[in-house]
Design a protein around this motif. Sequence first.
Motif, PDB file in Angstrom:
ATOM      1  N   GLY A  60       3.038 -12.191   7.636  1.00 45.45           N
ATOM      2  CA  GLY A  60       2.513 -10.965   8.247  1.00 45.45           C
ATOM      3  C   GLY A  60       2.985  -9.708   7.544  1.00 45.45           C
ATOM      4  O   GLY A  60       2.218  -8.761   7.347  1.00 45.45           O
ATOM      5  N   ILE A  61       4.242  -9.702   7.154  1.00 44.11           N
ATOM      6  CA  ILE A  61       4.801  -8.537   6.458  1.00 44.11           C
ATOM      7  C   ILE A  61       4.181  -8.413   5.068  1.00 44.11           C
ATOM      8  O   ILE A  61       3.753  -7.332   4.654  1.00 44.11           O
ATOM      9  CB  ILE A  61       6.335  -8.647   6.360  1.00 44.11           C
ATOM     10  N   ALA A  62       4.125  -9.526   4.330  1.00 43.08           N
ATOM     11  CA  ALA A  62       3.543  -9.493   2.987  1.00 43.08           C
ATOM     12  C   ALA A  62       2.084  -9.042   3.038  1.00 43.08           C
ATOM     13  O   ALA A  62       1.660  -8.209   2.234  1.00 43.08           O
ATOM     14  CB  ALA A  62       3.647 -10.874   2.336  1.00 43.08           C
ATOM     15  N   TYR A  63       1.331  -9.557   3.996  1.00 43.40           N
ATOM     16  CA  TYR A  63      -0.074  -9.199   4.088  1.00 43.40           C
ATOM     17  C   TYR A  63      -0.254  -7.736   4.488  1.00 43.40           C
ATOM     18  O   TYR A  63      -1.151  -7.056   3.988  1.00 43.40           O
ATOM     19  CB  TYR A  63      -0.811 -10.123   5.063  1.00 43.40           C
ATOM     20  N   ALA A  64       0.606  -7.248   5.368  1.00 50.97           N
ATOM     21  CA  ALA A  64       0.521  -5.837   5.768  1.00 50.97           C
ATOM     22  C   ALA A  64       0.758  -4.923   4.568  1.00 50.97           C
ATOM     23  O   ALA A  64       0.034  -3.943   4.360  1.00 50.97           O
ATOM     24  CB  ALA A  64       1.532  -5.547   6.876  1.00 50.97           C
ATOM     25  N   ILE A  65       1.755  -5.243   3.774  1.00 51.54           N
ATOM     26  CA  ILE A  65       2.058  -4.432   2.586  1.00 51.54           C
ATOM     27  C   ILE A  65       0.934  -4.571   1.567  1.00 51.54           C
ATOM     28  O   ILE A  65       0.458  -3.578   1.006  1.00 51.54           O
ATOM     29  CB  ILE A  65       3.410  -4.845   1.977  1.00 51.54           C
ATOM     30  N   TRP A  66       0.493  -5.812   1.340  1.00 49.64           N
ATOM     31  CA  TRP A  66      -0.552  -6.084   0.354  1.00 49.64           C
ATOM     32  C   TRP A  66      -1.850  -5.358   0.708  1.00 49.64           C
ATOM     33  O   TRP A  66      -2.439  -4.666  -0.113  1.00 49.64           O
ATOM     34  CB  TRP A  66      -0.780  -7.592   0.285  1.00 49.64           C
ATOM     35  N   SER A  67      -2.288  -5.514   1.935  1.00 55.31           N
ATOM     36  CA  SER A  67      -3.555  -4.895   2.321  1.00 55.31           C
ATOM     37  C   SER A  67      -3.435  -3.380   2.409  1.00 55.31           C
ATOM     38  O   SER A  67      -4.340  -2.659   1.982  1.00 55.31           O
ATOM     39  CB  SER A  67      -4.067  -5.480   3.635  1.00 55.31           C
ATOM     40  N   GLY A  68      -2.325  -2.886   2.931  1.00 62.02           N
ATOM     41  CA  GLY A  68      -2.144  -1.435   3.038  1.00 62.02           C
ATOM     42  C   GLY A  68      -2.115  -0.761   1.681  1.00 62.02           C
ATOM     43  O   GLY A  68      -2.822   0.224   1.435  1.00 62.02           O
ATOM     44  N   ALA A  69      -1.309  -1.295   0.783  1.00 63.06           N
ATOM     45  CA  ALA A  69      -1.232  -0.715  -0.560  1.00 63.06           C
ATOM     46  C   ALA A  69      -2.565  -0.863  -1.287  1.00 63.06           C
ATOM     47  O   ALA A  69      -2.995   0.050  -2.001  1.00 63.06           O
ATOM     48  CB  ALA A  69      -0.108  -1.376  -1.348  1.00 63.06           C
ATOM     49  N   GLY A  70      -3.233  -2.001  -1.083  1.00 60.97           N
ATOM     50  CA  GLY A  70      -4.532  -2.209  -1.707  1.00 60.97           C
ATOM     51  C   GLY A  70      -5.570  -1.202  -1.246  1.00 60.97           C
ATOM     52  O   GLY A  70      -6.338  -0.667  -2.052  1.00 60.97           O
ATOM     53  N   ILE A  71      -5.583  -0.922   0.048  1.00 57.25           N
ATOM     54  CA  ILE A  71      -6.531   0.062   0.590  1.00 57.25           C
ATOM     55  C   ILE A  71      -6.293   1.431  -0.036  1.00 57.25           C
ATOM     56  O   ILE A  71      -7.232   2.120  -0.446  1.00 57.25           O
ATOM     57  CB  ILE A  71      -6.411   0.150   2.126  1.00 57.25           C
ATOM     58  N   VAL A  72      -5.042   1.825  -0.112  1.00 61.21           N
ATOM     59  CA  VAL A  72      -4.705   3.136  -0.683  1.00 61.21           C
ATOM     60  C   VAL A  72      -5.114   3.201  -2.146  1.00 61.21           C
ATOM     61  O   VAL A  72      -5.758   4.171  -2.583  1.00 61.21           O
ATOM     62  CB  VAL A  72      -3.200   3.435  -0.508  1.00 61.21           C
ATOM     63  N   LEU A  73      -4.778   2.185  -2.925  1.00 63.72           N
ATOM     64  CA  LEU A  73      -5.100   2.201  -4.354  1.00 63.72           C
ATOM     65  C   LEU A  73      -6.596   2.119  -4.606  1.00 63.72           C
ATOM     66  O   LEU A  73      -7.126   2.824  -5.472  1.00 63.72           O
ATOM     67  CB  LEU A  73      -4.370   1.060  -5.062  1.00 63.72           C
ATOM     68  N   ILE A  74      -7.305   1.285  -3.855  1.00 68.74           N
ATOM     69  CA  ILE A  74      -8.763   1.197  -4.020  1.00 68.74           C
ATOM     70  C   ILE A  74      -9.424   2.518  -3.654  1.00 68.74           C
ATOM     71  O   ILE A  74     -10.371   2.960  -4.311  1.00 68.74           O
ATOM     72  CB  ILE A  74      -9.340   0.038  -3.178  1.00 68.74           C
ATOM     73  N   SER A  75      -8.926   3.175  -2.620  1.00 70.21           N
ATOM     74  CA  SER A  75      -9.483   4.480  -2.239  1.00 70.21           C
ATOM     75  C   SER A  75      -9.281   5.496  -3.355  1.00 70.21           C
ATOM     76  O   SER A  75     -10.179   6.283  -3.663  1.00 70.21           O
ATOM     77  CB  SER A  75      -8.823   4.979  -0.955  1.00 70.21           C
ATOM     78  N   LEU A  76      -8.104   5.467  -3.971  1.00 72.46           N
ATOM     79  CA  LEU A  76      -7.831   6.373  -5.096  1.00 72.46           C
ATOM     80  C   LEU A  76      -8.746   6.082  -6.278  1.00 72.46           C
ATOM     81  O   LEU A  76      -9.312   7.007  -6.875  1.00 72.46           O
ATOM     82  CB  LEU A  76      -6.371   6.203  -5.536  1.00 72.46           C
ATOM     83  N   ILE A  77      -8.884   4.814  -6.620  1.00 72.82           N
ATOM     84  CA  ILE A  77      -9.747   4.437  -7.742  1.00 72.82           C
ATOM     85  C   ILE A  77     -11.196   4.795  -7.447  1.00 72.82           C
ATOM     86  O   ILE A  77     -11.914   5.306  -8.309  1.00 72.82           O
ATOM     87  CB  ILE A  77      -9.587   2.937  -8.062  1.00 72.82           C
TER      88      ILE A  77
END
Length: 113
Positions: A60-77
């Motif tokens: 749960g922790i790994a997925y929260a970090i993975w998805s959260g950081a992914g959302i932020v980076l994809i939004s930036l890109i």
Amino acid sequence: MNSIYTYLYLAGAIVMEVIATSFLKSSESFTRLVPSIITVAGYAAAFYLLSLSLRTMPTGIAYAIWSGAGIVLISLISWIWFGQALDTAALLGIGLIIAGVIVINVFSGSVSH
């Protein structure tokens, strides 16, 4: 496994997922060969690296970090390369995601430091 490796694997998984997702748009529903190959290879690498981080980090922790950081980076890109507009609500939501990832990493007892 050392905690630093856990985070390096997770960071690699995030980067690979972001690359794969970025090329997904360019694959045009998997009708263009090179972007399609990059997409599939990127997702495969992302899941492999995520699985390595799950050896010592709770799912749960790994997925929260993975998805959260992914959302932020994809939004930036999407904003930089694809010209996607981000309104105030989107920016606020992204800020809350970043805050959530920070709270998990700094204050959660579920994360091994």
